[in-house]
Design a protein around this motif. Structure first.
Motif, PDB file in Angstrom:
ATOM      1  N   SER A 170       0.764  -1.390   0.054  1.00 48.88           N
ATOM      2  CA  SER A 170       0.026  -0.114   0.039  1.00 48.88           C
ATOM      3  C   SER A 170       1.000   1.270   0.048  1.00 48.88           C
ATOM      4  CB  SER A 170      -1.012   0.213   1.182  1.00 48.88           C
ATOM      5  OG  SER A 170      -1.776   1.055   1.238  1.00 48.88           O
ATOM      6  N   ARG A 171       1.787   1.316   0.766  1.00 54.59           N
ATOM      7  CA  ARG A 171       2.794   2.483   0.755  1.00 54.59           C
ATOM      8  C   ARG A 171       3.488   2.630  -0.351  1.00 54.59           C
ATOM      9  NH1 ARG A 171       3.649   0.837   6.418  1.00 54.59           N
ATOM     10  NH2 ARG A 171       5.414  -0.405   5.822  1.00 54.59           N
ATOM     11  N   ILE A 172       4.009   1.455  -0.934  1.00 54.05           N
ATOM     12  CA  ILE A 172       4.846   1.457  -2.170  1.00 54.05           C
ATOM     13  C   ILE A 172       3.809   2.039  -3.355  1.00 54.05           C
ATOM     14  CG2 ILE A 172       5.810   0.044  -4.266  1.00 54.05           C
ATOM     15  CD1 ILE A 172       6.423  -2.062  -1.830  1.00 54.05           C
ATOM     16  N   ARG A 173       2.617   1.484  -3.435  1.00 53.74           N
ATOM     17  CA  ARG A 173       1.760   2.246  -4.465  1.00 53.74           C
ATOM     18  C   ARG A 173       1.374   3.694  -4.233  1.00 53.74           C
ATOM     19  NH1 ARG A 173      -2.250  -2.986  -4.017  1.00 53.74           N
ATOM     20  NH2 ARG A 173      -1.209  -4.023  -5.768  1.00 53.74           N
ATOM     21  N   THR A 174       1.410   3.937  -2.970  1.00 54.64           N
ATOM     22  CA  THR A 174       1.051   5.445  -2.779  1.00 54.64           C
ATOM     23  C   THR A 174       2.224   6.506  -3.229  1.00 54.64           C
ATOM     24  OG1 THR A 174      -0.389   5.107  -0.843  1.00 54.64           O
ATOM     25  CG2 THR A 174       0.654   7.169  -0.802  1.00 54.64           C
ATOM     26  N   ARG A 175       3.554   5.777  -2.942  1.00 55.27           N
ATOM     27  CA  ARG A 175       4.613   6.502  -3.483  1.00 55.27           C
ATOM     28  C   ARG A 175       5.014   6.689  -5.043  1.00 55.27           C
ATOM     29  NH1 ARG A 175      10.819   4.651  -1.246  1.00 55.27           N
ATOM     30  NH2 ARG A 175      11.795   6.217  -2.753  1.00 55.27           N
ATOM     31  N   LEU A 176       4.460   5.498  -5.460  1.00 52.00           N
ATOM     32  CA  LEU A 176       4.547   5.339  -6.984  1.00 52.00           C
ATOM     33  C   LEU A 176       3.380   6.225  -7.784  1.00 52.00           C
ATOM     34  CD1 LEU A 176       5.344   1.379  -7.586  1.00 52.00           C
ATOM     35  CD2 LEU A 176       6.997   3.595  -7.609  1.00 52.00           C
ATOM     36  N   ARG A 177       2.366   6.295  -7.142  1.00 55.16           N
ATOM     37  CA  ARG A 177       1.250   7.070  -7.340  1.00 55.16           C
ATOM     38  C   ARG A 177       1.690   8.614  -7.572  1.00 55.16           C
ATOM     39  NH1 ARG A 177      -2.525   5.804  -4.072  1.00 55.16           N
ATOM     40  NH2 ARG A 177      -2.931   3.645  -5.146  1.00 55.16           N
ATOM     41  N   THR A 178       2.216   8.831  -6.246  1.00 54.04           N
ATOM     42  CA  THR A 178       2.806  10.171  -6.316  1.00 54.04           C
ATOM     43  C   THR A 178       3.657  10.772  -7.296  1.00 54.04           C
ATOM     44  OG1 THR A 178       2.523  10.112  -3.880  1.00 54.04           O
ATOM     45  CG2 THR A 178       4.005  12.067  -4.865  1.00 54.04           C
ATOM     46  N   THR A 179       4.628   9.816  -7.675  1.00 54.67           N
ATOM     47  CA  THR A 179       5.647  10.057  -8.912  1.00 54.67           C
ATOM     48  C   THR A 179       4.789  10.116 -10.197  1.00 54.67           C
ATOM     49  OG1 THR A 179       7.259   8.298  -7.781  1.00 54.67           O
ATOM     50  CG2 THR A 179       7.485   8.757 -10.124  1.00 54.67           C
ATOM     51  N   VAL A 180       3.714   9.210 -10.340  1.00 54.76           N
ATOM     52  CA  VAL A 180       2.996   9.175 -11.367  1.00 54.76           C
ATOM     53  C   VAL A 180       2.151  10.687 -11.541  1.00 54.76           C
ATOM     54  CG1 VAL A 180       0.735   8.443 -12.825  1.00 54.76           C
ATOM     55  CG2 VAL A 180       2.592   6.719 -11.761  1.00 54.76           C
ATOM     56  N   GLU A 181       1.679  11.116 -10.524  1.00 50.82           N
ATOM     57  CA  GLU A 181       1.054  12.377 -10.550  1.00 50.82           C
ATOM     58  C   GLU A 181       1.633  13.644 -10.653  1.00 50.82           C
ATOM     59  OE1 GLU A 181      -1.141  12.030  -6.820  1.00 50.82           O
ATOM     60  OE2 GLU A 181      -2.671  10.692  -7.536  1.00 50.82           O
ATOM     61  N   GLU A 182       2.927  13.344 -10.040  1.00 49.19           N
ATOM     62  CA  GLU A 182       4.023  14.570 -10.439  1.00 49.19           C
ATOM     63  C   GLU A 182       4.241  14.554 -11.735  1.00 49.19           C
ATOM     64  OE1 GLU A 182       7.237  13.767  -7.501  1.00 49.19           O
ATOM     65  OE2 GLU A 182       6.062  14.495  -5.918  1.00 49.19           O
ATOM     66  N   SER A 183       4.344  13.652 -12.564  1.00 49.19           N
ATOM     67  CA  SER A 183       4.810  13.662 -14.044  1.00 49.19           C
ATOM     68  C   SER A 183       3.529  14.128 -14.880  1.00 49.19           C
ATOM     69  CB  SER A 183       5.303  12.212 -14.673  1.00 49.19           C
ATOM     70  OG  SER A 183       4.095  11.288 -14.677  1.00 49.19           O
ATOM     71  N   SER A 184       2.362  14.002 -14.200  1.00 53.06           N
ATOM     72  CA  SER A 184       1.221  14.311 -15.484  1.00 53.06           C
ATOM     73  C   SER A 184       1.239  16.081 -15.342  1.00 53.06           C
ATOM     74  CB  SER A 184       0.033  14.191 -14.429  1.00 53.06           C
ATOM     75  OG  SER A 184      -0.075  12.905 -14.491  1.00 53.06           O
TER      76      SER A 184
END
Length: 184
Positions: A170-184
């Motif tokens: 869950s923490r990994i997915r949140t961290r990766l989601r943040t990375t994806v959202e920052e790239s948008s």
């Protein structure tokens, strides 16, 4: 058979020397991500499966003399996959043009190079983010996200509790989601 260290670099070297065992390990590690890249490009399940197989066949042929630049084989496989998808789309378009006036609107008319560059950049950022995780978190991500293990199966494989896998993922997915959202 000698034991092969499980890093991509060691598996690539062994596969380049003809080890089918090493190549199977690389295939198992990357078949799902390559399939989803292919599916995103061709938009059809059967074509994505074909492109995935063509990608690994091309990779097998090109391994001799290949030097892995980073820690992961995925960027190289993604490049091969994009080329295979583009070839398939061109072949389908050529076949479609030869048929008597029948148009198949389900085929993409072009490969969006800008989207591929953005997707490639995003994949690189995600890979860098995963490389920054602890070894346990990297294993959890690999097992659950890349190889499709259920929480309990991953927990059994890693010798940890089910809750550890669930919470860390869950923490990994949140961290990766943040990375994806920052790239948008």
């Amino acid at each position: 058979m000698t034991e092969i260290d499980g890093t991509d670099a060691a598996l690539v070297r062994a596969a380049a020397d003809g080890s089918e065992h090493a190549f199977r390990a690389l295939y198992r590690a990357y078949v799902r991500p390559v399939y989803w890249i292919a599916h995103g490009l061709v938009g059809d399940t059967a074509d994505a499966e074909d492109v995935t197989q063509e990608t690994f066949f091309a990779a097998w042929r090109k391994l001799r003399g290949f030097e892995l630049a980073g820690d992961s084989l995925l960027p190289w496989l993604a490049t091969i996959c994009r080329l295979q998808a583009a070839n398939r789309i061109r072949r389908q378009r050529r076949d479609r043009d030869r048929t008597a006036g029948q148009v198949d609107d389900t085929l993409p008319s072009t490969v969006d190079v800008e989207k591929q560059v953005i997707d490639g950049d995003l994949a690189e950022r995600i890979l860098r983010e995963v490389e920054g995780l602890s070894p346990l978190d990297q294993d959890i991500f690999r097992l659950c996200a890349a190889e499709g293990y259920a929480y309990q199966a991953a927990a059994d494989e890693l010798g940890v509790a089910h809750g550890v896998v669930r919470n860390r993922l869950s923490r990994i997915r949140t961290r990766l989601r943040t990375t994806v959202e920052e790239s948008s």
